[in-house]
Design a protein around this motif. Structure first.
Motif, PDB file in Angstrom:
ATOM      1  N   MET A   1     -47.013  26.648  97.554  1.00 19.49           N
ATOM      2  CA  MET A   1     -47.315  27.988  98.115  1.00 19.49           C
ATOM      3  C   MET A   1     -48.098  27.642  99.405  1.00 19.49           C
ATOM      4  O   MET A   1     -47.749  28.495 100.443  1.00 19.49           O
ATOM      5  CB  MET A   1     -48.641  28.642  97.120  1.00 19.49           C
ATOM      6  N   VAL A   2     -49.033  26.680  99.470  1.00 17.00           N
ATOM      7  CA  VAL A   2     -49.680  26.614 101.066  1.00 17.00           C
ATOM      8  C   VAL A   2     -48.489  26.062 101.875  1.00 17.00           C
ATOM      9  O   VAL A   2     -48.536  26.631 102.886  1.00 17.00           O
ATOM     10  CB  VAL A   2     -50.662  25.193 100.696  1.00 17.00           C
ATOM     11  N   ILE A   3     -47.368  25.340 101.791  1.00 15.61           N
ATOM     12  CA  ILE A   3     -46.504  24.623 102.570  1.00 15.61           C
ATOM     13  C   ILE A   3     -45.864  25.664 103.215  1.00 15.61           C
ATOM     14  O   ILE A   3     -45.481  26.132 104.363  1.00 15.61           O
ATOM     15  CB  ILE A   3     -45.619  23.735 101.971  1.00 15.61           C
ATOM     16  N   THR A   4     -45.122  26.769 102.196  1.00 14.19           N
ATOM     17  CA  THR A   4     -44.159  27.554 102.541  1.00 14.19           C
ATOM     18  C   THR A   4     -44.675  28.743 103.239  1.00 14.19           C
ATOM     19  O   THR A   4     -44.422  29.365 104.281  1.00 14.19           O
ATOM     20  CB  THR A   4     -43.289  28.167 101.448  1.00 14.19           C
ATOM     21  N   MET A   5     -45.985  28.977 103.019  1.00 15.09           N
ATOM     22  CA  MET A   5     -46.699  30.431 103.550  1.00 15.09           C
ATOM     23  C   MET A   5     -47.226  30.070 104.789  1.00 15.09           C
ATOM     24  O   MET A   5     -47.074  30.824 105.805  1.00 15.09           O
ATOM     25  CB  MET A   5     -47.863  30.794 102.495  1.00 15.09           C
ATOM     26  N   MET A   6     -47.592  28.884 104.974  1.00 18.36           N
ATOM     27  CA  MET A   6     -48.072  28.349 106.332  1.00 18.36           C
ATOM     28  C   MET A   6     -46.976  28.351 107.281  1.00 18.36           C
ATOM     29  O   MET A   6     -47.048  28.479 108.439  1.00 18.36           O
ATOM     30  CB  MET A   6     -48.996  27.175 106.048  1.00 18.36           C
ATOM     31  N   LEU A   7     -45.798  27.539 106.751  1.00 17.25           N
ATOM     32  CA  LEU A   7     -44.742  27.320 107.709  1.00 17.25           C
ATOM     33  C   LEU A   7     -44.349  28.565 108.227  1.00 17.25           C
ATOM     34  O   LEU A   7     -43.893  28.786 109.448  1.00 17.25           O
ATOM     35  CB  LEU A   7     -43.683  26.469 106.987  1.00 17.25           C
ATOM     36  N   THR A   8     -44.048  29.532 107.277  1.00 18.65           N
ATOM     37  CA  THR A   8     -43.655  30.790 107.585  1.00 18.65           C
ATOM     38  C   THR A   8     -44.123  31.710 108.717  1.00 18.65           C
ATOM     39  O   THR A   8     -44.110  31.903 109.820  1.00 18.65           O
ATOM     40  CB  THR A   8     -43.260  31.814 106.379  1.00 18.65           C
ATOM     41  N   SER A   9     -45.664  31.688 108.528  1.00 12.71           N
ATOM     42  CA  SER A   9     -46.599  32.436 109.281  1.00 12.71           C
ATOM     43  C   SER A   9     -46.770  31.575 110.697  1.00 12.71           C
ATOM     44  O   SER A   9     -46.773  32.248 111.824  1.00 12.71           O
ATOM     45  CB  SER A   9     -48.057  32.290 108.743  1.00 12.71           C
ATOM     46  N   MET A  10     -46.773  30.354 110.718  1.00  7.99           N
ATOM     47  CA  MET A  10     -47.029  29.557 111.766  1.00  7.99           C
ATOM     48  C   MET A  10     -45.711  29.571 112.800  1.00  7.99           C
ATOM     49  O   MET A  10     -45.558  29.681 114.003  1.00  7.99           O
ATOM     50  CB  MET A  10     -47.528  28.142 111.628  1.00  7.99           C
ATOM     51  N   GLY A  11     -44.539  29.486 112.079  1.00  2.00           N
ATOM     52  CA  GLY A  11     -43.295  29.725 112.762  1.00  2.00           C
ATOM     53  C   GLY A  11     -43.187  30.777 113.634  1.00  2.00           C
ATOM     54  O   GLY A  11     -42.564  30.841 114.821  1.00  2.00           O
ATOM     55  N   LEU A  12     -43.608  31.809 113.126  1.00  2.00           N
ATOM     56  CA  LEU A  12     -43.223  33.192 113.859  1.00  2.00           C
ATOM     57  C   LEU A  12     -44.482  33.405 114.941  1.00  2.00           C
ATOM     58  O   LEU A  12     -44.123  33.875 116.051  1.00  2.00           O
ATOM     59  CB  LEU A  12     -43.424  34.357 112.853  1.00  2.00           C
ATOM     60  N   THR A  13     -45.650  33.109 114.633  1.00  2.00           N
ATOM     61  CA  THR A  13     -46.673  33.126 115.514  1.00  2.00           C
ATOM     62  C   THR A  13     -46.372  32.057 116.766  1.00  2.00           C
ATOM     63  O   THR A  13     -46.723  32.448 117.825  1.00  2.00           O
ATOM     64  CB  THR A  13     -47.946  32.642 114.976  1.00  2.00           C
ATOM     65  N   ARG A  14     -45.703  31.030 116.425  1.00  2.00           N
ATOM     66  CA  ARG A  14     -45.484  30.049 117.706  1.00  2.00           C
ATOM     67  C   ARG A  14     -44.496  30.773 118.393  1.00  2.00           C
ATOM     68  O   ARG A  14     -44.636  30.705 119.683  1.00  2.00           O
ATOM     69  CB  ARG A  14     -44.634  28.813 116.841  1.00  2.00           C
ATOM     70  N   GLU A  15     -43.583  31.533 118.044  1.00  6.55           N
ATOM     71  CA  GLU A  15     -42.768  32.278 118.762  1.00  6.55           C
ATOM     72  C   GLU A  15     -43.563  33.326 119.772  1.00  6.55           C
ATOM     73  O   GLU A  15     -43.373  33.613 121.013  1.00  6.55           O
ATOM     74  CB  GLU A  15     -41.637  33.110 118.152  1.00  6.55           C
ATOM     75  N   LYS A  16     -44.553  33.853 119.172  1.00  5.97           N
ATOM     76  CA  LYS A  16     -45.503  34.590 119.881  1.00  5.97           C
ATOM     77  C   LYS A  16     -46.221  34.010 121.108  1.00  5.97           C
ATOM     78  O   LYS A  16     -46.392  34.451 122.175  1.00  5.97           O
ATOM     79  CB  LYS A  16     -46.424  35.338 119.058  1.00  5.97           C
ATOM     80  N   GLU A  17     -46.626  32.801 120.523  1.00  6.40           N
ATOM     81  CA  GLU A  17     -47.697  31.936 121.602  1.00  6.40           C
ATOM     82  C   GLU A  17     -46.489  31.584 122.893  1.00  6.40           C
ATOM     83  O   GLU A  17     -46.971  31.553 123.883  1.00  6.40           O
ATOM     84  CB  GLU A  17     -47.854  30.936 121.006  1.00  6.40           C
ATOM     85  N   LEU A  18     -45.337  31.218 122.612  1.00  4.50           N
ATOM     86  CA  LEU A  18     -44.776  30.695 123.799  1.00  4.50           C
ATOM     87  C   LEU A  18     -43.996  31.755 124.367  1.00  4.50           C
ATOM     88  O   LEU A  18     -43.351  31.424 125.354  1.00  4.50           O
ATOM     89  CB  LEU A  18     -43.249  29.773 122.969  1.00  4.50           C
ATOM     90  N   GLY A  19     -43.965  33.083 123.939  1.00  6.75           N
ATOM     91  CA  GLY A  19     -43.296  34.317 124.566  1.00  6.75           C
ATOM     92  C   GLY A  19     -41.948  34.464 124.318  1.00  6.75           C
ATOM     93  O   GLY A  19     -41.177  35.188 125.019  1.00  6.75           O
ATOM     94  N   THR A  20     -41.460  33.531 123.380  1.00  4.47           N
ATOM     95  CA  THR A  20     -39.937  33.466 123.120  1.00  4.47           C
ATOM     96  C   THR A  20     -39.489  34.713 122.297  1.00  4.47           C
ATOM     97  O   THR A  20     -38.272  35.112 122.040  1.00  4.47           O
ATOM     98  CB  THR A  20     -39.522  32.206 122.600  1.00  4.47           C
ATOM     99  N   LEU A  21     -40.396  35.377 121.461  1.00  6.49           N
ATOM    100  CA  LEU A  21     -40.385  36.188 120.402  1.00  6.49           C
ATOM    101  C   LEU A  21     -39.555  37.678 121.453  1.00  6.49           C
ATOM    102  O   LEU A  21     -38.751  38.194 120.851  1.00  6.49           O
ATOM    103  CB  LEU A  21     -41.548  36.728 119.715  1.00  6.49           C
ATOM    104  N   GLU A  22     -40.327  37.752 122.463  1.00 11.36           N
ATOM    105  CA  GLU A  22     -39.772  38.984 123.201  1.00 11.36           C
ATOM    106  C   GLU A  22     -38.465  38.879 123.697  1.00 11.36           C
ATOM    107  O   GLU A  22     -37.503  39.679 123.896  1.00 11.36           O
ATOM    108  CB  GLU A  22     -40.877  39.287 124.274  1.00 11.36           C
ATOM    109  N   GLN A  23     -38.136  37.536 124.256  1.00  6.70           N
ATOM    110  CA  GLN A  23     -36.832  37.124 124.664  1.00  6.70           C
ATOM    111  C   GLN A  23     -35.784  37.327 123.594  1.00  6.70           C
ATOM    112  O   GLN A  23     -34.789  37.856 123.912  1.00  6.70           O
ATOM    113  CB  GLN A  23     -36.972  35.841 125.350  1.00  6.70           C
ATOM    114  N   ILE A  24     -36.327  36.985 122.371  1.00  8.14           N
ATOM    115  CA  ILE A  24     -35.118  37.201 121.290  1.00  8.14           C
ATOM    116  C   ILE A  24     -34.874  38.597 121.251  1.00  8.14           C
ATOM    117  O   ILE A  24     -33.903  39.141 120.872  1.00  8.14           O
ATOM    118  CB  ILE A  24     -35.777  36.405 119.976  1.00  8.14           C
TER     119      ILE A  24
END
Length: 379
Positions: free
Chosen positions: A196-219
């Motif tokens: 639970m911890v591994i998959t939930m954290m990886l999913t949430s952090m993977g998407l927020t990383r895109e926000k921090e890097l600004g690549t989510l808007e580019q996608i």
């Protein structure tokens, strides 16, 4: 599918390049399973005992020896002062103290002997089990002494009680865990928690990383649709979760001697259903978090109550009725019941339908709700 495949390829390349992420994915689950499996132990082993024997008779010494012969206890001190024995419990030098009053041997002969066990109630679970175990040992030995004395007294008069007094012999057999090892009970729960911890954290952090890097808007300015982005972002972590399942099951079999007694297919199906909830929760967390730090803190906020209300250590049936109703919406509770049922008991998903059905409904609801919120946030 071509768009999703490209997003999947991007996610895997990005994950492999990040060595810290690889450590979280592959090394952390194995280390956590091993450490938690060994560290969390509810077995009574050599609980320290201080003896205050004010009687100093052969009877009192026999009672102390009966306690010392039990592997659950270790005599660490003797004293003539009952207050000193109690003080050892207060300071933590002993888990319990056995106080034998003066005249105990005489009182036993009159069938009213009394002993006092002082327990360290700060650890109520251990104290309760240690008190019960010590009481059983002492009472059994006291009955044996009474029988021997009665035999001796009647032998003087030429009377034998052999075959006249009833004796009850109780034999117990524990299914699935004959040695009553704590690891057999806890490792499947640790397995569920780590997944639970591994998959939930990886999913949430993977998407927020895109926000921090600004690549989510580019996608999002590309022809990629929200549903394609969501699938491409979550599916890699689902595959990683199933990979972790394989690794942890192997560790459980090799290190803790806990092979999967049921069907591996059933275990993977149950894990896939559970991943629907963890990935859905991770997706939801990513929509309410702007940074990876926020995502991590929110994930821990979700994990803690889920763990406490899952039956990880203490059964749900022992909880107050209002709390039991809250656990109905806790997916970790159902998955722990499934892992224990499949791994330890060898049950099937059909036999465990009371856990399989609620987990499936929760997984579908959580994933659908998270997908809707994610779609609204990115559109």
């Amino acid at each position: 599918m071509q768009v999703i495949r490209r997003i999947l390829k991007k996610e895997f390349i990005q994950t492999v390049r990040d060595r810290r992420m690889l450590g979280i994915i592959l090394v952390a689950p194995l280390l956590q399973s091993i450490v938690f499996g060994y560290a969390v132990n509810l077995d009574l082993m050599a609980q320290p005992v201080v003896i205050a024997d004010s009687d100093r008779s052969s009877t009192s010494r026999d009672m102390v020896q009966a306690l010392a012969n039990n592997d659950s206890f270790a005599i660490v001190g003797h004293t003539d002062n009952p207050d000193a024995a109690e003080g050892a419990v207060v300071t933590g030098d002993a888990a319990l103290a056995l106080l034998i009053p003066r005249g105990f041997s005489r009182d036993v002969g009159q069938h009213d002997g009394q002993l006092l066990l002082v327990l360290d109630g700060s650890d109520s679970n251990t104290a309760l089990r240690a008190g019960q175990e010590a009481s059983q040992v002492l009472i059994a030995h006291a009955l044996k002494l009474q029988r021997n004395r009665l035999d001796e007294a009647l032998a003087v008069r030429g009377i034998s009680l052999d075959g006249q007094l009833p004796e009850i012999s109780i034999q117990s057999r524990a299914w699935f865990n004959p040695q009553m090892k704590t690891a057999i009970y806890l490792v499947p729960a640790v397995f569920a928690l780590v997944l639970m911890v591994i998959t939930m954290m990886l999913t949430s952090m993977g998407l927020t990383r895109e926000k921090e890097l600004g690549t989510l808007e580019q996608i999002m300015v590309t022809p990629v649709r929200p549903i394609e982005l969501m699938i491409g972002k979550t599916l890699p972590f689902a595959l990683i979760g199933l990979l972790d399942v394989t690794a942890i099951v192997s560790v459980a079999a090799v290190i803790f001697d806990l092979p999967v007694r049921g069907s591996l297919i059933d275990l993977y199906i149950a894990s896939s259903i559970f991943l629907m909830t963890t990935l859905g929760l991770g997706l939801f967390i990513s929509t309410v978090s702007q940074t990876q730090q926020q995502a991590m803190m929110t994930a821990f906020f979700v994990v803690l109550p889920a763990l406490m209300l899952s039956g990880y250590v203490y059964p749900v049936d022992n909880m107050p009725a209002p709390i039991q109703w809250i656990t109905v919406v806790n997916p970790l509770r159902y998955y722990i019941e499934l892992t224990r049922g499949i791994m330890v008991k060898g049950a099937t998903l059909v036999e465990l339908w009371r856990s399989t059905l609620p987990l499936g409904l929760l997984g579908a609801a959580v994933l659908f709700g998270a997908a809707q919120r994610f779609r609204k946030r990115v559109v």
